[in-house]
Design a protein around this motif. Structure first.
Motif, PDB file in Angstrom:
ATOM      1  N   LEU A 252       5.398  -0.181  -2.990  1.00  0.00           N
ATOM      2  CA  LEU A 252       5.657  -0.165  -4.273  1.00  0.00           C
ATOM      3  C   LEU A 252       5.814  -1.609  -4.811  1.00  0.00           C
ATOM      4  N   GLY A 253       6.673  -2.386  -4.112  1.00  0.00           N
ATOM      5  CA  GLY A 253       6.653  -3.993  -4.246  1.00  0.00           C
ATOM      6  C   GLY A 253       5.311  -4.731  -4.342  1.00  0.00           C
ATOM      7  N   CYS A 254       4.730  -4.282  -3.446  1.00  0.00           N
ATOM      8  CA  CYS A 254       3.091  -5.005  -3.364  1.00  0.00           C
ATOM      9  C   CYS A 254       2.434  -4.709  -4.637  1.00  0.00           C
ATOM     10  N   LEU A 259      -0.011  -7.465  -4.769  1.00  0.00           N
ATOM     11  CA  LEU A 259      -0.485  -7.941  -3.470  1.00  0.00           C
ATOM     12  C   LEU A 259      -1.177  -6.650  -2.858  1.00  0.00           C
ATOM     13  N   PRO A 260      -2.460  -6.834  -2.265  1.00  0.00           N
ATOM     14  CA  PRO A 260      -2.881  -6.015  -1.556  1.00  0.00           C
ATOM     15  C   PRO A 260      -2.116  -5.574  -0.284  1.00  0.00           C
ATOM     16  N   VAL A 261      -2.064  -4.188   0.084  1.00  0.00           N
ATOM     17  CA  VAL A 261      -1.234  -3.843   1.240  1.00  0.00           C
ATOM     18  C   VAL A 261      -2.185  -2.891   2.208  1.00  0.00           C
ATOM     19  N   VAL A 262      -2.145  -3.284   3.632  1.00  0.00           N
ATOM     20  CA  VAL A 262      -3.003  -2.473   4.402  1.00  0.00           C
ATOM     21  C   VAL A 262      -2.048  -1.560   5.008  1.00  0.00           C
ATOM     22  N   VAL A 263      -2.176  -0.184   4.873  1.00  0.00           N
ATOM     23  CA  VAL A 263      -1.265   0.693   5.306  1.00  0.00           C
ATOM     24  C   VAL A 263      -1.719   1.326   6.673  1.00  0.00           C
ATOM     25  N   ASP A 264      -0.787   1.068   7.610  1.00  0.00           N
ATOM     26  CA  ASP A 264      -1.190   1.499   9.074  1.00  0.00           C
ATOM     27  C   ASP A 264      -1.638   3.058   9.079  1.00  0.00           C
ATOM     28  N   GLY A 265      -0.858   3.773   9.670  1.00  0.00           N
ATOM     29  CA  GLY A 265      -1.174   5.198  10.363  1.00  0.00           C
ATOM     30  C   GLY A 265      -0.299   6.176   9.522  1.00  0.00           C
ATOM     31  N   PHE A 266      -0.028   7.326  10.379  1.00  0.00           N
ATOM     32  CA  PHE A 266       0.561   8.457   9.884  1.00  0.00           C
ATOM     33  C   PHE A 266       1.948   8.240   9.225  1.00  0.00           C
TER      34      PHE A 266
END
Length: 353
Positions: A252-254, A259-266
């Motif tokens: 949410l903050g990104c 800011l782009p955010v790379v979201v990892d896995g599960f």
């Protein structure tokens, strides 16, 4: 908590400009190559530049959020809960898989204690945002109160703002918490209406008997807690986790900070799903790192509207897939900066250019 206004965060989240995306794509299309020939690398650079207004990455950071889960007492994990604090020490010492891959990617790892059932006694390098000493057991009651869920979201939002202030251009999410695939499966079941059987897998590698037990535990958690899919904070509070909430706040903050955010896995995607359910434009800022082995992950990604960048049979978490995906985004920007246009290179464009 009194000074945290979630609506004020929502008000700052804007959709990505379609005009900016088209302008960047037009430039890519003039580069000396067949149009579209670099596939999803073109998407990565287009989206990154549209979000940030930059064509480079000055600094990359992965926040690895840690928290314990009361549901671990139900025997849903192959590892004991003591592993959560042990791994936090390992992250701080730089000896975990995420540390190695982050070094490869040129990213900094910062570890956040959201709710580990351990007293770290001012451990140097650890960000202390502890809400409680682990969540409640969702098989018998809610994971946390609504106030605790909001406090955990606030922590993530504030970390995104701190990263922005520090000149970070690309953030990644990571997690650590024994048994946290159980609340993650409960979250995706709550939002999609799919059964726990359809969205629950082996986590750390449990056998068939333990998987059957895990599915029953999630069924019981949903029946007892009745999370309301129309109220994402209710879902988070009733069947979530403190580290999942921290990740949701970071995402949410990104979006609020641009800011782009790379979201990892599960587990990270469970947090991103909460954030996306809270505000529809959040998904514009998400880069889905990889396809997890966990069967519920694809349903999360479909609901968020993101395609994973990698499929390497990863199932570790920590931010490992996020670190790898960061290198792809950086590669896409190098192509954008360095590949000349047909005119500049003196190359004849094909008829279909």
């Amino acid at each position: 908590m009194s000074d945290f206004n979630l609506q004020a965060v929502f008000a700052r989240i804007q959709p990505i400009s379609e005009e900016k995306l088209k302008t960047i794509q037009s430039r890519i299309d003039r580069q000396a190559k067949p149009q579209g020939s670099l596939g999803r690398l073109e998407e990565l650079s287009r989206r990154y530049v549209a979000i940030t207004g930059r064509e480079d990455i000055r600094a990359k950071r992965i926040y690895t959020f840690a928290g314990d889960h009361g549901v671990a007492a139900e025997g849903v994990s192959a590892f004991p809960a003591e592993v959560t604090p042990q791994m936090v020490y390992n992250f701080i010492e730089g000896g975990a898989a995420v540390n190695a891959l982050a070094r490869h990617a040129g990213a900094e790892v910062r570890v956040v204690d959201m709710g580990v059932n351990h007293d770290f006694a001012g451990l140097s390098g650890l960000i202390d945002r502890k809400i409680a000493m682990g969540t409640g057991n969702i098989a018998i009651g809610p994971a946390m109160t609504r106030e605790q869920a909001l406090a955990a979201l606030q922590a993530g939002v504030e970390l995104a703002a701190q990263a922005k202030d520090d000149g970070v251009d690309l953030l990644g999410t990571g997690d650590m918490g024994i048994a946290n695939t159980t609340p993650s499966s409960a979250i995706v079941a709550a939002f999609t209406g799919l059964t726990p059987f359809q969205v629950t897998h082996r986590g750390t590698g449990i056998d068939d008997a333990a998987l059957g037990k895990k599915i029953k535990v999630i069924n019981r958690a949903l029946e007892i807690n009745q999370p309301d899919p129309e109220d994402p904070i209710d879902v988070l509070a009733k069947v979530g986790g403190f580290e999942i909430a921290g990740i949701a706040g970071l995402v949410l903050g990104c979006a609020a900070e641009g800011l782009p955010v790379v979201v990892d896995g599960f587990i990270s995607t469970a947090g991103a799903l909460i954030a996306s359910e809270l505000h529809p434009h959040v998904r514009d800022y998400i880069f889905a790192a990889h396809q997890s082995v966990e069967i519920g992950h694809r349903h999360m990604l479909q609901r968020i509207g993101q395609q994973p960048l990698l499929d390497l049979n990863l199932r570790l978490g920590e931010g490992t897939g996020g670190a790898l995906a960061m290198t792809l985004i950086e590669a896409s920007l190098q192509v954008l900066r360095e590949v000349r246009t047909f005119d500049d290179a003196g190359v004849s464009a094909g008829d279909d250019q």
